[in-house]
Scaffold this motif. Sequence first.
Motif, PDB file in Angstrom:
ATOM      1  N   GLY A  13       0.496  -1.301  -0.193  1.00 32.23           N
ATOM      2  CA  GLY A  13      -0.047  -0.066  -0.121  1.00 32.23           C
ATOM      3  C   GLY A  13       1.103   0.966   0.198  1.00 32.23           C
ATOM      4  O   GLY A  13       0.617   2.542  -0.118  1.00 32.23           O
ATOM      5  N   SER A  14       2.382   1.330   0.236  1.00 26.02           N
ATOM      6  CA  SER A  14       2.890   2.047   0.315  1.00 26.02           C
ATOM      7  C   SER A  14       3.407   2.708  -0.544  1.00 26.02           C
ATOM      8  O   SER A  14       4.051   4.015  -1.062  1.00 26.02           O
ATOM      9  CB  SER A  14       4.182   1.815   1.640  1.00 26.02           C
ATOM     10  OG  SER A  14       4.998   3.030   1.363  1.00 26.02           O
ATOM     11  N   ASP A  15       3.630   1.576  -1.247  1.00 25.68           N
ATOM     12  CA  ASP A  15       4.292   1.978  -2.874  1.00 25.68           C
ATOM     13  C   ASP A  15       3.123   2.014  -3.502  1.00 25.68           C
ATOM     14  O   ASP A  15       3.749   2.959  -4.696  1.00 25.68           O
ATOM     15  CB  ASP A  15       4.375   0.632  -3.031  1.00 25.68           C
ATOM     16  CG  ASP A  15       5.828   0.147  -2.197  1.00 25.68           C
ATOM     17  OD1 ASP A  15       6.865   0.733  -2.232  1.00 25.68           O
ATOM     18  OD2 ASP A  15       6.121  -1.260  -2.897  1.00 25.68           O
ATOM     19  N   LYS A  16       2.326   1.968  -3.235  1.00 23.24           N
ATOM     20  CA  LYS A  16       1.085   2.363  -3.899  1.00 23.24           C
ATOM     21  C   LYS A  16       0.465   3.890  -3.905  1.00 23.24           C
ATOM     22  O   LYS A  16      -0.749   4.546  -4.260  1.00 23.24           O
ATOM     23  CB  LYS A  16      -0.202   2.058  -4.524  1.00 23.24           C
ATOM     24  CG  LYS A  16      -0.058   0.133  -4.797  1.00 23.24           C
ATOM     25  CD  LYS A  16      -1.010  -1.047  -5.085  1.00 23.24           C
ATOM     26  CE  LYS A  16      -0.126  -2.645  -5.703  1.00 23.24           C
ATOM     27  NZ  LYS A  16      -0.900  -3.163  -4.932  1.00 23.24           N
ATOM     28  N   GLY A  17       1.075   4.302  -3.187  1.00 20.43           N
ATOM     29  CA  GLY A  17       0.385   5.373  -2.065  1.00 20.43           C
ATOM     30  C   GLY A  17      -1.420   5.213  -1.152  1.00 20.43           C
ATOM     31  O   GLY A  17      -1.731   6.745  -1.102  1.00 20.43           O
ATOM     32  N   ASP A  18      -1.568   4.384  -1.540  1.00 20.85           N
ATOM     33  CA  ASP A  18      -2.654   3.806  -0.546  1.00 20.85           C
ATOM     34  C   ASP A  18      -2.736   3.790   0.359  1.00 20.85           C
ATOM     35  O   ASP A  18      -2.452   2.721   1.761  1.00 20.85           O
ATOM     36  CB  ASP A  18      -3.523   2.312  -1.112  1.00 20.85           C
ATOM     37  CG  ASP A  18      -4.564   2.081  -0.750  1.00 20.85           C
ATOM     38  OD1 ASP A  18      -5.291   2.362   0.156  1.00 20.85           O
ATOM     39  OD2 ASP A  18      -4.429   1.371  -1.627  1.00 20.85           O
ATOM     40  N   MET A  19      -3.353   5.049   1.138  1.00 21.63           N
ATOM     41  CA  MET A  19      -3.614   5.009   2.641  1.00 21.63           C
ATOM     42  C   MET A  19      -4.089   4.004   3.425  1.00 21.63           C
ATOM     43  O   MET A  19      -3.820   3.849   4.808  1.00 21.63           O
ATOM     44  CB  MET A  19      -3.348   6.802   3.290  1.00 21.63           C
ATOM     45  CG  MET A  19      -3.673   7.472   4.299  1.00 21.63           C
ATOM     46  SD  MET A  19      -1.919   7.001   4.972  1.00 21.63           S
ATOM     47  CE  MET A  19      -1.177   8.511   4.658  1.00 21.63           C
ATOM     48  N   ALA A  21      -4.937   0.652   2.807  1.00 21.13           N
ATOM     49  CA  ALA A  21      -3.854   0.066   2.878  1.00 21.13           C
ATOM     50  C   ALA A  21      -3.016  -0.005   3.929  1.00 21.13           C
ATOM     51  O   ALA A  21      -2.766  -1.310   4.314  1.00 21.13           O
ATOM     52  CB  ALA A  21      -3.744   0.108   1.398  1.00 21.13           C
ATOM     53  N   MET A  22      -2.463   1.021   4.646  1.00 18.79           N
ATOM     54  CA  MET A  22      -1.670   1.088   5.810  1.00 18.79           C
ATOM     55  C   MET A  22      -1.884   1.267   6.617  1.00 18.79           C
ATOM     56  O   MET A  22      -1.423   0.704   7.208  1.00 18.79           O
ATOM     57  CB  MET A  22      -0.616   2.700   5.372  1.00 18.79           C
ATOM     58  CG  MET A  22       0.040   2.712   3.167  1.00 18.79           C
ATOM     59  SD  MET A  22       1.048   4.498   3.362  1.00 18.79           S
ATOM     60  CE  MET A  22       1.822   4.130   4.805  1.00 18.79           C
ATOM     61  N   LEU A  23      -2.534   1.979   6.459  1.00 19.14           N
ATOM     62  CA  LEU A  23      -3.700   1.889   7.827  1.00 19.14           C
ATOM     63  C   LEU A  23      -4.208   0.805   8.417  1.00 19.14           C
ATOM     64  O   LEU A  23      -4.816   0.772   9.868  1.00 19.14           O
ATOM     65  CB  LEU A  23      -4.536   3.204   8.611  1.00 19.14           C
ATOM     66  CG  LEU A  23      -3.491   4.209   8.145  1.00 19.14           C
ATOM     67  CD1 LEU A  23      -4.563   5.681   7.949  1.00 19.14           C
ATOM     68  CD2 LEU A  23      -2.293   4.978   8.752  1.00 19.14           C
ATOM     69  N   ALA A  24      -4.963  -0.247   7.361  1.00 21.43           N
ATOM     70  CA  ALA A  24      -5.475  -1.009   7.492  1.00 21.43           C
ATOM     71  C   ALA A  24      -5.791  -2.090   8.655  1.00 21.43           C
ATOM     72  O   ALA A  24      -6.241  -2.256   9.697  1.00 21.43           O
ATOM     73  CB  ALA A  24      -6.466  -2.182   6.711  1.00 21.43           C
ATOM     74  N   PRO A  25      -3.740  -2.338   9.254  1.00 29.15           N
ATOM     75  CA  PRO A  25      -4.202  -3.090  10.448  1.00 29.15           C
ATOM     76  C   PRO A  25      -3.733  -2.596  11.517  1.00 29.15           C
ATOM     77  O   PRO A  25      -3.358  -2.936  12.683  1.00 29.15           O
ATOM     78  CB  PRO A  25      -2.525  -3.654  10.140  1.00 29.15           C
ATOM     79  CG  PRO A  25      -1.904  -2.844   9.450  1.00 29.15           C
ATOM     80  CD  PRO A  25      -3.367  -2.322   8.560  1.00 29.15           C
ATOM     81  N   LEU A  26      -3.712  -0.647  12.246  1.00 26.58           N
ATOM     82  CA  LEU A  26      -3.790  -0.471  12.635  1.00 26.58           C
ATOM     83  C   LEU A  26      -5.011  -0.542  13.419  1.00 26.58           C
ATOM     84  O   LEU A  26      -5.988  -0.699  13.258  1.00 26.58           O
ATOM     85  CB  LEU A  26      -3.311   0.551  12.261  1.00 26.58           C
ATOM     86  CG  LEU A  26      -1.786   1.365  12.398  1.00 26.58           C
ATOM     87  CD1 LEU A  26      -1.070   0.370  11.045  1.00 26.58           C
ATOM     88  CD2 LEU A  26      -1.171   2.976  12.689  1.00 26.58           C
ATOM     89  N   THR A  27      -4.810  -0.251  14.974  1.00 26.73           N
ATOM     90  CA  THR A  27      -6.014  -0.418  15.847  1.00 26.73           C
ATOM     91  C   THR A  27      -5.998   1.003  16.116  1.00 26.73           C
ATOM     92  O   THR A  27      -5.208   1.649  16.567  1.00 26.73           O
ATOM     93  CB  THR A  27      -6.345  -1.520  16.825  1.00 26.73           C
ATOM     94  OG1 THR A  27      -5.002  -1.146  17.408  1.00 26.73           O
ATOM     95  CG2 THR A  27      -6.043  -2.427  16.141  1.00 26.73           C
ATOM     96  N   PRO A  28      -7.286   1.326  16.937  1.00 18.70           N
ATOM     97  CA  PRO A  28      -7.445   2.701  18.025  1.00 18.70           C
ATOM     98  C   PRO A  28      -6.642   2.785  18.838  1.00 18.70           C
ATOM     99  O   PRO A  28      -5.947   3.511  19.765  1.00 18.70           O
ATOM    100  CB  PRO A  28      -8.810   2.553  18.622  1.00 18.70           C
ATOM    101  CG  PRO A  28      -9.633   2.151  17.875  1.00 18.70           C
ATOM    102  CD  PRO A  28      -8.420   0.972  17.276  1.00 18.70           C
TER     103      PRO A  28
END
Length: 128
Positions: A13-19, A21-28
Amino acid sequence: MTNYDVIKAHYDGSDKGDMAAMLAPLTPDTQWTEMAGFPCAGTYVGPEAVVENVFAVLGSQWEGFGFTLERLIDGGDTIVGVGTYRGTFRATGKTMQARVTHVWDLVDGNVTRFEQFTDTFLVAKAME
């Protein structure tokens, strides 16, 4: 998906600039730590804090800031990404290239903790 797959998807996601996808595994509750001496040094909790205090800052201060993943190490609940940061500091026009290691801790495919280790001296030199 394995924890390895989750972090691989973050980097893709980072390579594609897809924020998203980058944030998907993060939780609050995800704790995200940028190394002392780095421009965004500190620990931030949750995806909104990471966007505001890390990604937005790097995007505004650096031209072409990016991370190139060279190796992804599967440690089960801990995944390690090794690579290189690159970018040009807007205020000085100086470029930077620094080795970096990212350590990810996950539970059930969710990031509980992220920690960055990099050569902050090389980053600081570009900012002088």
